[in-house]
Design a protein around this motif. Sequence first.
Motif, PDB file in Angstrom:
ATOM      1  N   ALA A   1      -0.878   7.534  11.763  1.00  0.00           N
ATOM      2  CA  ALA A   1      -0.467   8.071  10.469  1.00  0.00           C
ATOM      3  C   ALA A   1       0.927   7.597  10.074  1.00  0.00           C
TER       4      ALA A   1
ATOM      5  N   VAL B   1       6.790   5.692   5.340  1.00  0.00           N
ATOM      6  CA  VAL B   1       5.681   6.599   5.045  1.00  0.00           C
ATOM      7  C   VAL B   1       6.230   7.885   4.437  1.00  0.00           C
TER       8      VAL B   1
ATOM      9  N   GLY C   1       6.751  11.741   3.401  1.00  0.00           N
ATOM     10  CA  GLY C   1       6.558  13.024   4.064  1.00  0.00           C
ATOM     11  C   GLY C   1       7.391  14.088   3.391  1.00  0.00           C
ATOM     12  N   THR C   2       7.088  15.345   3.693  1.00  0.00           N
ATOM     13  CA  THR C   2       7.793  16.474   3.085  1.00  0.00           C
ATOM     14  C   THR C   2       8.613  17.204   4.144  1.00  0.00           C
TER      15      THR C   2
ATOM     16  N   THR D   1      10.104  20.080   6.073  1.00  0.00           N
ATOM     17  CA  THR D   1       9.739  21.489   6.244  1.00  0.00           C
ATOM     18  C   THR D   1      10.943  22.349   6.616  1.00  0.00           C
TER      19      THR D   1
ATOM     20  N   ARG E   1       6.649  16.757   7.563  1.00  0.00           N
ATOM     21  CA  ARG E   1       5.185  16.697   7.665  1.00  0.00           C
ATOM     22  C   ARG E   1       4.673  15.484   6.891  1.00  0.00           C
ATOM     23  N   ILE E   2       3.825  14.672   7.574  1.00  0.00           N
ATOM     24  CA  ILE E   2       3.227  13.511   6.920  1.00  0.00           C
ATOM     25  C   ILE E   2       1.709  13.684   6.884  1.00  0.00           C
ATOM     26  N   ALA E   3       1.076  13.012   5.952  1.00  0.00           N
ATOM     27  CA  ALA E   3      -0.372  13.092   5.821  1.00  0.00           C
ATOM     28  C   ALA E   3      -1.044  12.489   7.051  1.00  0.00           C
ATOM     29  N   GLY E   4      -2.107  13.140   7.515  1.00  0.00           N
ATOM     30  CA  GLY E   4      -2.873  12.603   8.632  1.00  0.00           C
ATOM     31  C   GLY E   4      -2.357  12.967  10.001  1.00  0.00           C
ATOM     32  N   HIS E   5      -1.273  13.767  10.068  1.00  0.00           N
ATOM     33  CA  HIS E   5      -0.728  14.189  11.367  1.00  0.00           C
ATOM     34  C   HIS E   5      -0.572  15.699  11.356  1.00  0.00           C
TER      35      HIS E   5
ATOM     36  N   VAL F   1      10.846  15.295  -0.622  1.00  0.00           N
ATOM     37  CA  VAL F   1      10.065  14.183  -0.098  1.00  0.00           C
ATOM     38  C   VAL F   1      11.015  13.104   0.436  1.00  0.00           C
TER      39      VAL F   1
ATOM     40  N   HIS G   1      11.017   9.343   3.087  1.00  0.00           N
ATOM     41  CA  HIS G   1      10.167   8.275   3.604  1.00  0.00           C
ATOM     42  C   HIS G   1      10.645   7.904   5.009  1.00  0.00           C
TER      43      HIS G   1
END
Length: 327
Positions: free
Chosen positions: A236, A266, A268-269, A271, A285-289, A308, A310
């Motif tokens: 991811a 990549v 990510g947000t 947290t 938090r990243i997509a797919g993990h 957000v 990267h």
Amino acid sequence: MDGVSWSARAGETVCLLGHSGCGKTTLLRLIAGVERPDSGSIHIDGEAMSTPSRFVPAERRRVGMVFQDYALFPHLDVLRNVMFGLHEGTRAQRAARAQAALDRVGLAARAHHYPHMLSGGEQQRVALARALAPAPRVLLMDEPFSNLDRRLRDRVRDDTMALLREAGITAVVVTHDPQEALCIADRIVLMHGGRVEQDAPPQMLYRQPASLFAARFFSVLNEIPGEVRGGRIDTALGSFDAAGLSDGPAVVGLRPRDIVTASDGVAGTVTDTLFLGDLTQLRVRIAGHALPLTLHLPAPPTVRPGQVVHLRADEAAALRFPASPNV
């Protein structure tokens, strides 16, 4: 114990490292002769101390021991505490050797004080002097600095290790603290479940851990699952060189310093953030993990939760392991 085998060279400091119950202290007691092994052999300076047909008792092994609680006798002054382990020569000769050992650790002026009159660091040095006075072939130390507060522990530890190296003493030190092991050891024997997980110099163990367990032991580890295909691991967080892994499930391990913010990374947000003094910790938090990734950045926080960012990983620092449900 399960097939444990390792050795220490003359003048070397070896750390037995691992979680509680992994067998570290048991190994120390076997070397000292306090316990007798069911099988295998122990040699010191090429002499068999323990084999299936031979067992040399503790008092004849010339092994020094420094315990976690120092084990000083409260009713004896410092000089007599150090003399306690000396059995050869006249009383005057033994007193002279004890005084020389105290001088070696910088406590000659405290010879006639009692343990309760000393600081924790001074008590530790008395225990060290007592262990060194008989000129042991090897010095065993069981969590020797754990009873000291942080600042004092660092100073006493550094002074102790400098003394041992100056004297060329072979030492085996038990610790559960990975940072302490990295600081003091010439070699680390990492224990896991009664066996040796890895035996290597500190830098190799940190940078080239032999297993996911070893990698996890030394710091927070971001574990990113992936799939090996055609010599690359797809995750991811991007694609990584597979470093000789066979096709199939794999895990990429990245320490918090090995992930950075980058405009081409990549998305990510954030947290949460945490100020750590010289560092700022971000969890992203990243997509797919499934779990947020942990980053350590060498700057004051410039982002807030919900923002957000990267991310990009340092591929050269990435650790790669085949996926294993047993780790």
